[in-house]
Design an enzyme around this catalytic site. Structure first.
Site, short mmCIF file in Angstrom:
data_model
loop_
_atom_site.label_atom_id
_atom_site.label_comp_id
_atom_site.label_asym_id
_atom_site.label_seq_id
_atom_site.Cartn_x
_atom_site.Cartn_y
_atom_site.Cartn_z
N HIS A 83 3.43 -8.08 -0.15
CA HIS A 83 2.87 -8.78 1.05
C HIS A 83 3.99 -9.76 1.46
CE1 HIS A 83 0.39 -11.08 3.65
NE2 HIS A 83 -0.27 -10.15 3.74
N LYS A 109 3.47 0.84 -4.90
CA LYS A 109 4.41 0.39 -6.01
C LYS A 109 3.62 0.44 -7.24
CE LYS A 109 4.80 -3.21 -3.59
NZ LYS A 109 3.99 -2.79 -2.22
N THR A 110 2.33 -0.21 -7.10
CA THR A 110 1.91 -0.51 -8.44
C THR A 110 1.33 0.94 -9.06
OG1 THR A 110 1.06 -2.65 -7.60
CG2 THR A 110 -0.10 -1.80 -9.49
N ASP A 164 0.69 -1.20 0.04
CA ASP A 164 0.03 0.04 -0.06
C ASP A 164 0.78 1.34 0.00
OD1 ASP A 164 -2.52 -1.00 -0.10
OD2 ASP A 164 -3.08 -0.76 1.84
P1 GDP Z 1 1.09 -1.09 -3.48
O1 GDP Z 1 0.41 -2.25 -2.58
O2 GDP Z 1 2.51 -0.80 -2.98
O3 GDP Z 1 1.41 -1.63 -4.82
O4 GDP Z 1 0.19 0.29 -3.50
P2 GDP Z 1 -1.04 0.68 -4.39
O5 GDP Z 1 -0.35 1.19 -5.69
O6 GDP Z 1 -1.87 -0.24 -4.74
O7 GDP Z 1 -1.54 1.92 -3.71
C1 GDP Z 1 -2.05 1.74 -2.72
C2 GDP Z 1 -2.89 2.85 -2.19
O8 GDP Z 1 -2.20 4.12 -1.98
C3 GDP Z 1 -3.92 3.07 -3.22
O9 GDP Z 1 -5.28 3.47 -2.67
C4 GDP Z 1 -3.30 4.26 -4.08
O10 GDP Z 1 -4.52 5.18 -4.68
C5 GDP Z 1 -2.79 5.31 -2.79
N1 GDP Z 1 -1.61 5.94 -3.56
C6 GDP Z 1 -0.62 5.45 -4.31
N2 GDP Z 1 0.30 6.20 -4.78
C7 GDP Z 1 -0.32 7.41 -4.05
C8 GDP Z 1 0.19 8.86 -4.02
O11 GDP Z 1 1.19 9.12 -4.66
N3 GDP Z 1 -0.47 9.74 -3.03
C9 GDP Z 1 -1.58 9.50 -2.47
N4 GDP Z 1 -2.15 10.29 -1.99
N5 GDP Z 1 -2.06 8.15 -2.59
C10 GDP Z 1 -1.46 7.34 -3.26
MG MG Z 2 0.76 -3.27 -5.66
#
Ligand code: GDP
Ligand code: MG
Length: 393
Positions: free
Chosen positions: A84, A24-25, A21
């Site tokens: 995860h 990354k994606t 979260d």
């Molecule tokens: P991952 O688990 O690392 O791949 O994270 P995700 O890309 O799925 O993002 C997790 C959450 O963080 C989502 O609700 C995204 O919309 C939010 N998010 C990701 N990047 C940003 C950012 O640059 N700014 C903000 N405010 N939220 C972000």
């Molecule tokens: Mg991801």
């Protein structure tokens, strides 16, 4: 007809890592979006990176998703590594081929357990350069939040230094993947700055092109009417259509009849390239993930090796009790996952937080050589990270 892959720029493998979260994606999608604006990529939206049904269902990334893009000077294959802890084993398989990594840390949350675990694993599997994306910078407000972000930056630099990465020199770029994805100019510029940092900080890797060909098999599939295809990243050497290859430890010896990268045919695959190899006359069941495809006679699978191993502490997600001679965890070597028995010699015992030498007897033979990194897992979590030091005859 599909356009062939033409090698015009050096190719590097890179990936995102970091706590679930932290973005990354989203950042991976943003990188393709920003570069699509400059003609260096096809835009890949978030839900095509995070796409398998079980990922959607559980809200976590399970498979390694690949995207490709190019900057002015380089061509990159980028893996969005899972975040995860349950999927660390995939990270080990994918990260072993990374020339550099983008460590994504949410500026709002700072260093979390998986941030530290991924840095540790990256070190063990030989990722030598890490660029930090301090993400979600758009959600940081002036005042107290901004001070906290400076603290997060210090904390990340300390983490890198603690794992031998030279945290003072590492680029730390404040970005917003989400806002860059939305086309916001300021945050688009932040992602460009991140790409510049990757271009300049991650050096061109030395490729072992002269060594005999070796490809750790990540996946095996059947192309209707064409035969069996193996996919993975070439670890060393080169391969062309017509070359003879074998799967050591099996009776498979055959000829490569076709090569592709990212869906495009290619003449020659080199160390570092992600490829699909079409193998003549090989039944699908004859090759499995974890095996390697290699130049005939170049590698001999072995069961016994000596290694230096770091046993993770409980704080790093590892065990809270020592391991003793006779311990039988799973060893993740390249793409293989094999049970093995540990002999700790005179010491007989290894405590969490210690680095020890051990002899390992694997349940099945795999190609081994000094310098090969691996992870040790037990009950779904990583308990150790090591390097092969010797493969006695
Ligand atoms: P991952 O688990 O690392 O791949 O994270 P995700 O890309 O799925 O993002 C997790 C959450 O963080 C989502 O609700 C995204 O919309 C939010 N998010 C990701 N990047 C940003 C950012 O640059 N700014 C903000 N405010 N939220 C972000
Ligand atoms: Mg991801």
């Amino acid at each position: 007809p599909r356009t062939a892959y033409v090698r015009t720029k050096p190719h590097l493998n890179i990936g995102t890592m970091g706590h679930v979260d932290h973005g990354k994606t989203t950042l991976t999608a943003a990188l393709t979006k920003v570069l699509a604006g400059r003609g260096g990529a096809a835009f890949v939206p978030f839900d095509r990176i995070d796409r398998a049904p079980e990922e959607v269902a559980r809200g976590i990334t399970i498979n390694l998703a690949h995207v490709e893009y190019e900057t002015d000077t380089r061509h990159y294959a980028h893996v969005d590594l899972p975040g995860h802890a349950d999927y660390v084993k995939n990270m080990v398989a994918g990260a072993a081929q990374l020339d550099g990594a983008i460590l994504v840390v949410s500026a709002l949350d700072g260093v979390m357990p998986q941030t530290a675990e991924h840095v540790l694993l990256a070190r063990q599997v030989g990722v030598d350069h890490i660029v930090v994306a301090l993400n979600k910078a758009d959600a940081v407000h002036d005042g107290e939040d901004a001070v906290l972000t400076d603290l997060v930056e210090l904390e990340v630099r300390e983490l890198l230094t603690a794992h031998g990465y030279g945290g003072d020199a590492a680029p730390v770029v404040r970005v917003s993947g989400l806002q860059a994805l939305a086309g916001h100019p300021r945050w688009t510029a932040s992602v460009e700055a991140l790409l510049d940092a990757v271009d300049t900080y991650v050096p061109l890797p030395e490729r072992y092109l002269d060594a005999p060909f070796l490809l750790p098999v990540e996946n095996v599939l059947t192309l209707t009417g064409r035969g069996t295809v193996v996919t993975g990243a070439v670890e060393r050497g080169t391969v062309r259509a017509g070359d003879r290859v074998e799967v050591p430890g099996t009776s498979v010896e055959t000829v490569v009849t076709g090569l592709e990268t990212f869906g495009r045919p290619m003449d020659e695959a080199q160390a570092g390239d992600s490829v699909a190899l079409l193998l003549r006359g090989v039944p699908r069941a004859a090759v499995r993930r974890g095996q390697v495809v290699a130049a005939p006679g170049s590698v001999l699978p072995r069961r016994r090796f000596e290694a230096r191993v770091y046993v993770l502490s409980a704080r790093e997600g590892g065990r809270s009790t020592p391991v003793a001679t006779g311990y039988r965890p799973q060893f993740h070597l390249r793409t293989a996952n094999v049970a093995g028995e540990v002999d700790l010699g005179a010491a007989g015992l290894a405590r969490p937080g210690e680095t020890v030498t051990m002899t390992v007897e694997l349940g099945r033979a795999v190609p081994l050589e000094p310098g090969l990194g691996f992870a040790i897992r037990e009950g779904g979590r990583t308990v150790g990270a090591g390097t092969v030091t010797d493969v006695p005859a």
